[in-house]
Motif scaffolding. Structure first.
Motif, PDB file in Angstrom:
ATOM      1  N   VAL A 106       8.311   1.814   9.323  1.00 60.49           N
ATOM      2  CA  VAL A 106       7.180   2.568   8.780  1.00 60.49           C
ATOM      3  C   VAL A 106       7.010   2.298   7.296  1.00 60.49           C
ATOM      4  N   LEU A 107       8.114   2.080   6.561  1.00 57.86           N
ATOM      5  CA  LEU A 107       7.983   1.818   5.118  1.00 57.86           C
ATOM      6  C   LEU A 107       7.312   0.467   4.852  1.00 57.86           C
ATOM      7  N   GLU A 152       3.584   0.863   5.534  1.00 53.47           N
ATOM      8  CA  GLU A 152       2.790   1.493   4.474  1.00 53.47           C
ATOM      9  C   GLU A 152       2.625   0.555   3.290  1.00 53.47           C
ATOM     10  N   SER A 186      -0.123  -1.825   3.871  1.00 55.98           N
ATOM     11  CA  SER A 186      -1.477  -1.302   3.668  1.00 55.98           C
ATOM     12  C   SER A 186      -1.832  -1.289   2.190  1.00 55.98           C
TER      13      SER A 186
END
Lengths: 169, 104
Positions: free
Chosen positions: A139-140, A143, A146
């Motif tokens: 997930v890191l 992000e 993005s």
């Protein structure tokens, strides 16, 4: 992978991929080179399908064969007085030598090493597992990716804004 | 005759070498960028083939890496092509042999 369809698909797709990549280096017209590069990207997408990586194959067609090749055509047509040829510079022979050496080394390592091969069958579904991994363990990086895309988009807009190039003069 | 990991690795190696040649030898900025994208493709193909064939508790992690590589290469392509257009505005050329503004 022993079934005849996969074997034939592998040989046809890899021949198409490598020959169109080599033709990208050989043709003298830049637009033709981009079109041949798209053929090569589609061949790689086909190879992904023979590896049962359907999600990556669709992403490859969307991003590489769709978006990046269109960006390249844009860059070519936005520079009308620039050089349209696809010629080599003075580094041609050293580059040929280095590329040959890299290819020989990588092929030797690939063939000579005793890889630990598992005999599991092809993946049944990849998209849901990739999605769960992206929002769980990765997930890191997800992000950060993005934010990276946002920064790249802003940077591209700021760079090509009509007044930004002329401000200093 | 069966197709195994080595076949895909050889295809990836050849693609990487062709991309390296393009990136080093081409005089046109867009040609150099095509070589870089081909090298990204070769690395992605290697990732996916290892993910398919190698022994691993999480075999699909290779696909996640490929998604990240594709993201980064899309960002890189957009920025580099914006630089090409900007360079054309300033120098009226996109030939990498003539970009010598940092030389004194």
């Amino acid at each position: 992978m022993d079934d005849a369809g996969t074997v034939i698909a592998f040989w046809v797709l890899s021949a198409a991929t490598i020959s169109s990549a080599a033709a990208t280096a050989a043709v003298r017209n830049l637009i033709h080179a981009v079109v041949l590069l798209v053929v090569s990207f589609m061949g790689v997408a086909g190879l992904y399908i023979t590896l049962s990586a359907d999600f990556v194959a669709v992403t490859q067609i969307l991003i590489y064969a769709g978006a990046i090749s269109v960006l390249m055509v844009f860059a070519i047509v936005l520079t009308p007085r620039g050089e349209r040829g696809n010629a080599e510079g003075f580094l041609r022979l050293p580059a040929l030598l280095l590329a040959g050496l890299v290819a020989v080394t990588l092929i030797f390592v690939a063939v000579d090493t005793e890889w630990v091969i598992s005999d599991r069958p092809g993946f049944q579904e990849t998209a849901s597992v990739i999605g769960e991994a992206l929002l769980d363990r990765y997930v890191l990086p997800f992000e950060i990716a993005s934010v990276l895309l946002l920064v790249a988009m802003l940077g591209a807009i700021v760079l090509v804004r009509p007044d930004s190039a002329m401000e200093d003069e | 005759m069966s197709v195994g990991l080595e076949h895909y690795l050889v295809v990836g190696a050849v693609l990487f070498a062709v991309g390296l040649y393009l990136a080093l030898a081409k005089r046109n900025f867009v040609g150099v960028l095509m070589g870089i994208e081909l090298m990204f493709n070769a690395v992605n193909l290697t990732f996916v083939s290892f993910s398919r064939f190698a022994e691993s508790p999480n075999p699909l992690d290779g696909h996640v890496f490929v998604i990240f590589v594709i993201t980064v290469s899309a960002a890189e392509a957009a920025t580099a092509l914006a630089l090409a257009v900007l360079l054309y505005r300033v120098k009226d050329t996109i030939s990498v042999d003539e970009i010598d503004m940092l030389r004194w």
